[in-house]
Design a protein around this motif. Sequence first.
Motif, short mmCIF file in Angstrom:
data_model
loop_
_atom_site.label_atom_id
_atom_site.label_comp_id
_atom_site.label_asym_id
_atom_site.label_seq_id
_atom_site.Cartn_x
_atom_site.Cartn_y
_atom_site.Cartn_z
N TYR A 5 -7.18 -0.54 -3.11
CA TYR A 5 -6.30 0.24 -2.13
C TYR A 5 -5.14 0.76 -3.09
O TYR A 5 -4.24 1.53 -2.45
CB TYR A 5 -5.68 -0.80 -1.01
CG TYR A 5 -6.70 -1.24 -0.16
CD1 TYR A 5 -7.38 -0.45 0.70
CD2 TYR A 5 -7.21 -2.61 -0.06
CE1 TYR A 5 -8.24 -0.85 1.70
CE2 TYR A 5 -7.97 -3.12 0.92
CZ TYR A 5 -8.63 -2.12 1.87
OH TYR A 5 -9.50 -2.50 2.66
N GLN A 48 -4.96 3.50 -4.91
CA GLN A 48 -4.77 4.90 -4.70
C GLN A 48 -4.34 5.20 -3.26
O GLN A 48 -3.42 6.27 -3.15
CB GLN A 48 -6.12 5.64 -4.86
CG GLN A 48 -5.83 7.37 -4.87
CD GLN A 48 -7.28 8.00 -5.22
OE1 GLN A 48 -8.15 7.57 -5.75
NE2 GLN A 48 -7.14 9.22 -4.76
N GLU A 49 -4.75 4.25 -2.16
CA GLU A 49 -4.44 4.99 -0.94
C GLU A 49 -2.96 4.57 -0.72
O GLU A 49 -2.02 5.22 -0.31
CB GLU A 49 -5.18 3.93 0.10
CG GLU A 49 -4.69 4.20 1.45
CD GLU A 49 -5.43 3.29 2.53
OE1 GLU A 49 -4.87 3.19 3.67
OE2 GLU A 49 -6.48 2.72 2.38
N ILE A 50 -2.42 3.21 -1.21
CA ILE A 50 -1.07 3.12 -1.07
C ILE A 50 -0.23 3.92 -2.07
O ILE A 50 0.52 4.35 -1.43
CB ILE A 50 -0.89 1.49 -1.67
CG1 ILE A 50 -1.53 0.52 -1.09
CG2 ILE A 50 0.62 1.23 -1.72
CD1 ILE A 50 -1.99 -0.92 -1.35
N SER A 51 -0.55 4.43 -3.10
CA SER A 51 0.21 5.16 -3.77
C SER A 51 0.40 6.48 -3.35
O SER A 51 1.54 7.07 -3.17
CB SER A 51 -0.43 5.36 -5.25
OG SER A 51 -0.47 4.08 -5.94
N GLU A 52 -0.74 7.13 -2.52
CA GLU A 52 -0.66 8.46 -1.91
C GLU A 52 0.07 8.32 -0.69
O GLU A 52 0.97 9.13 -0.27
CB GLU A 52 -2.11 8.77 -1.52
CG GLU A 52 -2.83 9.19 -2.73
CD GLU A 52 -4.27 9.62 -2.55
OE1 GLU A 52 -4.53 9.37 -1.24
OE2 GLU A 52 -5.00 9.83 -3.51
N LYS A 53 0.24 7.27 -0.15
CA LYS A 53 0.85 7.16 1.21
C LYS A 53 2.48 6.88 0.98
O LYS A 53 3.20 7.70 1.64
CB LYS A 53 0.36 5.91 2.16
CG LYS A 53 -0.73 6.17 2.83
CD LYS A 53 -1.14 5.03 3.90
CE LYS A 53 -2.38 5.64 4.49
NZ LYS A 53 -2.89 4.57 5.63
N ASP A 63 3.55 10.41 -0.28
CA ASP A 63 3.59 11.49 0.80
C ASP A 63 4.61 11.34 2.00
O ASP A 63 4.81 12.20 2.61
CB ASP A 63 2.12 11.78 1.06
CG ASP A 63 1.34 12.39 0.13
OD1 ASP A 63 1.85 12.60 -1.17
OD2 ASP A 63 -0.10 12.27 0.05
N HIS A 109 1.51 1.05 7.94
CA HIS A 109 0.73 1.78 7.43
C HIS A 109 -0.21 1.00 6.53
O HIS A 109 -1.14 1.24 5.97
CB HIS A 109 1.45 2.84 6.37
CG HIS A 109 2.05 3.83 7.30
ND1 HIS A 109 1.50 4.87 7.90
CD2 HIS A 109 3.34 3.95 7.54
CE1 HIS A 109 2.20 5.57 8.41
NE2 HIS A 109 3.34 5.04 8.37
N PHE A 110 0.04 -0.47 6.17
CA PHE A 110 -0.68 -1.27 5.21
C PHE A 110 -0.94 -2.44 6.00
O PHE A 110 -1.65 -3.40 4.97
CB PHE A 110 0.20 -1.47 3.93
CG PHE A 110 0.59 -0.28 3.29
CD1 PHE A 110 -0.57 0.80 3.18
CD2 PHE A 110 1.78 -0.05 2.79
CE1 PHE A 110 -0.14 1.81 2.28
CE2 PHE A 110 2.24 1.22 2.13
CZ PHE A 110 1.27 2.10 1.81
N HIS A 167 -3.69 -3.06 7.55
CA HIS A 167 -5.19 -3.18 7.56
C HIS A 167 -5.49 -3.71 6.26
O HIS A 167 -6.72 -3.82 6.14
CB HIS A 167 -5.91 -1.67 7.85
CG HIS A 167 -5.45 -0.89 6.88
ND1 HIS A 167 -4.09 -0.20 6.76
CD2 HIS A 167 -6.37 0.02 6.16
CE1 HIS A 167 -4.35 0.80 5.78
NE2 HIS A 167 -5.56 0.83 5.31
N ILE A 168 -4.52 -3.56 5.14
CA ILE A 168 -5.06 -4.01 3.88
C ILE A 168 -4.87 -5.43 3.33
O ILE A 168 -5.07 -5.92 2.28
CB ILE A 168 -4.89 -2.95 2.93
CG1 ILE A 168 -3.23 -2.95 2.65
CG2 ILE A 168 -5.29 -1.46 3.11
CD1 ILE A 168 -2.81 -2.09 1.54
#
Length: 115
Positions: A14, A16-21, A24, A75-76, A78-79
């Motif tokens: 996760y 990349q997903e964390i960093s992008e959220k 952004d 936002h997180f 689910h991970i």
Amino acid sequence: MYASVRTYRFSPVYIQEISEKLQDMFVPLLEQMEGFISYDWITTPDGQGIGVCVFRDEEGLRESIHLAADFRKVHFSHIGMTTPEIIVGSVGAHGVVPEQIAPTSKKNREDRPTH
């Protein structure tokens, strides 16, 4: 100035997903807050993330901690990102390269004088 360091654990898949959220969605929220100075997100390959947040005053910093907790839940969740370990304190030393001389390309680095 006041800073917080928040340390999280999560599956490395996760990163990349964390960093992008964070870039952004979370950083723009911080930038709107009174007294905001900076935010950095650091990750390790094994799934550890460290958020470093700096504010002019302790009140703004404390508000950012609550904002981060709410953001993580929304936002997180689910991970399986852990509840962070948090360190809060006053900044005793600080340094920044002024933006106008910060190297942004190889050409800029070559143009800077060396001493």
